[in-house]
Design a protein around this motif. Sequence first.
Motif, PDB file in Angstrom:
ATOM      1  N   GLU A   1       4.275   1.384   4.810  1.00 42.76           N
ATOM      2  CA  GLU A   1       4.201   1.109   6.244  1.00 42.76           C
ATOM      3  C   GLU A   1       2.914   1.617   6.891  1.00 42.76           C
ATOM      4  N   PHE A   2       2.078   2.343   6.158  1.00 38.34           N
ATOM      5  CA  PHE A   2       0.811   2.845   6.706  1.00 38.34           C
ATOM      6  C   PHE A   2      -0.340   2.263   5.897  1.00 38.34           C
ATOM      7  N   ASN A   3      -1.379   1.827   6.598  1.00 37.83           N
ATOM      8  CA  ASN A   3      -2.558   1.388   5.859  1.00 37.83           C
ATOM      9  C   ASN A   3      -3.303   2.635   5.379  1.00 37.83           C
ATOM     10  N   PRO A   4      -4.246   2.500   4.450  1.00 35.36           N
ATOM     11  CA  PRO A   4      -4.911   3.672   3.883  1.00 35.36           C
ATOM     12  C   PRO A   4      -5.592   4.574   4.918  1.00 35.36           C
ATOM     13  N   GLU A   5      -6.149   4.006   5.973  1.00 36.68           N
ATOM     14  CA  GLU A   5      -6.809   4.839   6.990  1.00 36.68           C
ATOM     15  C   GLU A   5      -5.798   5.706   7.724  1.00 36.68           C
ATOM     16  N   VAL A   6      -4.681   5.100   8.124  1.00 33.56           N
ATOM     17  CA  VAL A   6      -3.637   5.852   8.825  1.00 33.56           C
ATOM     18  C   VAL A   6      -3.047   6.905   7.882  1.00 33.56           C
ATOM     19  N   CYS A   7      -2.896   6.548   6.633  1.00 39.06           N
ATOM     20  CA  CYS A   7      -2.358   7.495   5.655  1.00 39.06           C
ATOM     21  C   CYS A   7      -3.237   8.741   5.578  1.00 39.06           C
TER      22      CYS A   7
ATOM     23  N   ASP B   1       0.858  -1.188   0.000  1.00 41.01           N
ATOM     24  CA  ASP B   1       0.000   0.000   0.000  1.00 41.01           C
ATOM     25  C   ASP B   1       0.891   1.233   0.000  1.00 41.01           C
ATOM     26  N   PHE B   2       0.895   1.919  -1.112  1.00 43.08           N
ATOM     27  CA  PHE B   2       1.676   3.153  -1.207  1.00 43.08           C
ATOM     28  C   PHE B   2       0.868   4.278  -0.589  1.00 43.08           C
ATOM     29  N   CYS B   3       1.503   5.054   0.251  1.00 38.93           N
ATOM     30  CA  CYS B   3       0.827   6.159   0.921  1.00 38.93           C
ATOM     31  C   CYS B   3       1.601   7.436   0.648  1.00 38.93           C
ATOM     32  N   SER B   4       0.988   8.332  -0.098  1.00 31.26           N
ATOM     33  CA  SER B   4       1.584   9.645  -0.309  1.00 31.26           C
ATOM     34  C   SER B   4       1.088  10.516   0.843  1.00 31.26           C
ATOM     35  N   VAL B   5       1.927  10.722   1.856  1.00 30.01           N
ATOM     36  CA  VAL B   5       1.486  11.377   3.094  1.00 30.01           C
ATOM     37  C   VAL B   5       1.034  12.822   2.895  1.00 30.01           C
ATOM     38  N   CYS B   6       1.396  13.443   1.778  1.00 30.10           N
ATOM     39  CA  CYS B   6       0.918  14.793   1.482  1.00 30.10           C
ATOM     40  C   CYS B   6      -0.316  14.762   0.592  1.00 30.10           C
ATOM     41  N   GLY B   7      -0.673  13.604   0.137  1.00 27.25           N
ATOM     42  CA  GLY B   7      -1.777  13.490  -0.802  1.00 27.25           C
ATOM     43  C   GLY B   7      -1.227  13.172  -2.178  1.00 27.25           C
ATOM     44  N   GLU B   8      -2.032  12.504  -2.975  1.00 20.00           N
ATOM     45  CA  GLU B   8      -1.595  12.050  -4.293  1.00 20.00           C
ATOM     46  C   GLU B   8      -1.050  13.199  -5.148  1.00 20.00           C
ATOM     47  N   GLY B   9       0.179  13.011  -5.636  1.00 25.06           N
ATOM     48  CA  GLY B   9       0.785  13.991  -6.528  1.00 25.06           C
ATOM     49  C   GLY B   9       1.398  15.195  -5.823  1.00 25.06           C
ATOM     50  N   ARG B  10       1.362  15.227  -4.503  1.00 16.28           N
ATOM     51  CA  ARG B  10       1.935  16.367  -3.770  1.00 16.28           C
ATOM     52  C   ARG B  10       3.224  15.926  -3.105  1.00 16.28           C
ATOM     53  N   GLU B  11       4.036  16.875  -2.671  1.00 14.93           N
ATOM     54  CA  GLU B  11       5.323  16.532  -2.074  1.00 14.93           C
ATOM     55  C   GLU B  11       5.628  17.384  -0.857  1.00 14.93           C
TER      56      GLU B  11
END
Length: 132
Positions: free
Chosen positions: A51-57, A12-22
């Motif tokens: 390392e994060f599931n989608p809810e935690v992300c 599960d890929f988690c973009s912690v800033c949101g998809e496409g953000r950095e």
Amino acid sequence: TRPPTPEPTPVDFCSVCGEGREITTPDEEIRLPDGREFTCGELEEAGANGEFNPEVCDIIEDIIEEVCGCSDPTEPPTPPPTRPPTPEPTRAPVDNPNSCSICGNGQGITRPDDIVALPDEEFVSCGDLQED
């Protein structure tokens, strides 16, 4: 015969800033609701490693927006167009009826530093020849 190799389980890929953000401030520290402290860069790396599931992300994304400087990626600026070099100005033709332009009547030279060889002289530049 061997059984087929199972397909790898997708992480599960988690973009912690949101998809496409950095993240723009990777060294900033942040404390998660569970008390653990991370730098923004560590959170980004952990998210990329699944390392994060989608809810935690989603929770992390809501928390770190401001601290980690989440923003849309910027494209490098387009350099301004370059102009070709301006050629050096040439001498205007002389209006003396007894003069002779080496390029022809009413024409100026465009390459005054080029060298020519004349039968009765050694070598001379076009600019010096035009002056004579």
